[in-house]
Design a protein around this motif. Sequence first.
Motif, PDB file in Angstrom:
ATOM      1  N   PRO A  33     -34.775 -27.006  14.554  1.00  0.00           N
ATOM      2  CA  PRO A  33     -35.595 -27.699  13.554  1.00  0.00           C
ATOM      3  C   PRO A  33     -36.258 -26.723  12.580  1.00  0.00           C
ATOM      4  O   PRO A  33     -36.885 -25.748  12.988  1.00  0.00           O
ATOM      5  N   LYS A  34     -36.107 -26.996  11.340  1.00  0.00           N
ATOM      6  CA  LYS A  34     -36.604 -26.138  10.260  1.00  0.00           C
ATOM      7  C   LYS A  34     -38.108 -25.888  10.406  1.00  0.00           C
ATOM      8  O   LYS A  34     -38.889 -26.828  10.520  1.00  0.00           O
ATOM      9  N   GLY A  35     -38.470 -24.613  10.435  1.00  0.00           N
ATOM     10  CA  GLY A  35     -39.873 -24.237  10.504  1.00  0.00           C
ATOM     11  C   GLY A  35     -40.557 -24.499  11.825  1.00  0.00           C
ATOM     12  O   GLY A  35     -41.768 -24.345  11.928  1.00  0.00           O
ATOM     13  N   GLN A  36     -39.794 -24.857  12.858  1.00  0.00           N
ATOM     14  CA  GLN A  36     -40.410 -25.257  14.129  1.00  0.00           C
ATOM     15  C   GLN A  36     -39.782 -24.614  15.353  1.00  0.00           C
ATOM     16  O   GLN A  36     -39.962 -25.103  16.467  1.00  0.00           O
ATOM     17  N   ALA A  37     -39.062 -23.517  15.186  1.00  0.00           N
ATOM     18  CA  ALA A  37     -38.377 -22.914  16.326  1.00  0.00           C
ATOM     19  C   ALA A  37     -38.278 -21.403  16.144  1.00  0.00           C
ATOM     20  O   ALA A  37     -38.579 -20.862  15.077  1.00  0.00           O
ATOM     21  N   GLY A  38     -37.850 -20.755  17.205  1.00  0.00           N
ATOM     22  CA  GLY A  38     -37.652 -19.320  17.171  1.00  0.00           C
ATOM     23  C   GLY A  38     -36.387 -18.939  17.927  1.00  0.00           C
ATOM     24  O   GLY A  38     -35.822 -19.741  18.674  1.00  0.00           O
ATOM     25  N   ILE A  39     -35.976 -17.693  17.718  1.00  0.00           N
ATOM     26  CA  ILE A  39     -34.785 -17.150  18.370  1.00  0.00           C
ATOM     27  C   ILE A  39     -35.162 -15.800  18.967  1.00  0.00           C
ATOM     28  O   ILE A  39     -35.813 -14.987  18.304  1.00  0.00           O
ATOM     29  N   LEU A  68     -38.620 -18.101  13.464  1.00  0.00           N
ATOM     30  CA  LEU A  68     -39.012 -16.765  13.891  1.00  0.00           C
ATOM     31  C   LEU A  68     -37.828 -16.117  14.604  1.00  0.00           C
ATOM     32  O   LEU A  68     -37.079 -16.794  15.315  1.00  0.00           O
ATOM     33  N   LEU A  69     -37.675 -14.810  14.440  1.00  0.00           N
ATOM     34  CA  LEU A  69     -36.574 -14.078  15.068  1.00  0.00           C
ATOM     35  C   LEU A  69     -37.128 -12.821  15.725  1.00  0.00           C
ATOM     36  O   LEU A  69     -37.705 -11.964  15.045  1.00  0.00           O
ATOM     37  N   LEU A  70     -36.956 -12.724  17.047  1.00  0.00           N
ATOM     38  CA  LEU A  70     -37.418 -11.585  17.822  1.00  0.00           C
ATOM     39  C   LEU A  70     -36.227 -10.799  18.344  1.00  0.00           C
ATOM     40  O   LEU A  70     -35.184 -11.389  18.636  1.00  0.00           O
ATOM     41  N   VAL A  71     -36.390  -9.490  18.483  1.00  0.00           N
ATOM     42  CA  VAL A  71     -35.377  -8.622  19.090  1.00  0.00           C
ATOM     43  C   VAL A  71     -35.878  -8.244  20.479  1.00  0.00           C
ATOM     44  O   VAL A  71     -37.036  -7.848  20.634  1.00  0.00           O
ATOM     45  N   ARG A  82     -36.144  -5.520  10.617  1.00  0.00           N
ATOM     46  CA  ARG A  82     -37.037  -6.473   9.962  1.00  0.00           C
ATOM     47  C   ARG A  82     -37.100  -7.820  10.693  1.00  0.00           C
ATOM     48  O   ARG A  82     -37.099  -8.883  10.081  1.00  0.00           O
ATOM     49  N   ALA A  83     -37.184  -7.726  12.019  1.00  0.00           N
ATOM     50  CA  ALA A  83     -37.385  -8.922  12.837  1.00  0.00           C
ATOM     51  C   ALA A  83     -38.864  -9.305  12.773  1.00  0.00           C
ATOM     52  O   ALA A  83     -39.714  -8.511  12.362  1.00  0.00           O
ATOM     53  N   ASP A  84     -39.163 -10.506  13.189  1.00  0.00           N
ATOM     54  CA  ASP A  84     -40.549 -10.976  13.202  1.00  0.00           C
ATOM     55  C   ASP A  84     -41.315 -10.468  14.410  1.00  0.00           C
ATOM     56  O   ASP A  84     -42.543 -10.484  14.417  1.00  0.00           O
ATOM     57  N   GLY A  85     -40.573 -10.053  15.436  1.00  0.00           N
ATOM     58  CA  GLY A  85     -41.250  -9.604  16.638  1.00  0.00           C
ATOM     59  C   GLY A  85     -40.305  -8.991  17.632  1.00  0.00           C
ATOM     60  O   GLY A  85     -39.113  -8.815  17.377  1.00  0.00           O
TER      61      GLY A  85
END
Length: 181
Positions: A33-39, A68-71, A82-85
């Motif tokens: 869902p757009k703007g409501q999830a992370g990876i 959001l995208l985390l490594v 340039r990940a978010d976290g």
Amino acid sequence: MSHRHRKKLPDLWLMTDERIDDAALLAAAARLPKGQAGIVFRHYRTAPPVRRALFDALRAIARRRRLLLLVASDARLAVAWRADGVHGDGRRMARPLLRSRAVHDRQQALTAREADICFVSPLFPTRSHVGAGALGRVRFAALARQVEPPVMALGGVKVAHRRMLAGIGADGWAAIDGLSC
């Protein structure tokens, strides 16, 4: 990062796994869902150039869909890409990063205070860790009560479990197969 970001944290997370075909993984990310999830990008054993290409493809989807995208495991890599976290690396970096941690037992729950979000697992048996003992609802709830940051349930979780999660202390959920198959 800091606890000031808690209001913005999604309650749905896709965990990547080498068992899942890249095309299926990208399709799953595109369905979030757009703007409501992370990876959380894991792919630990993938060859570096292939790993980077897959990350870049996921990053493009994440930016388009405001995800959001985390490594996993490497804060320096998270900054460079340039990940978010970062997931699982507690180092402080010059650039603030959203920080998540895995919590499988009481000791990890107690040391997770500096994280912004915690993935408590495995709630149920899972195909990604065959043979690993699942916590089940009662032990999950007891462990979740010991975690200070928001708790995401992980491990065999599917869409059908969403309603039950709040009752056992989960603020949201994460999945591999439950979102990509």
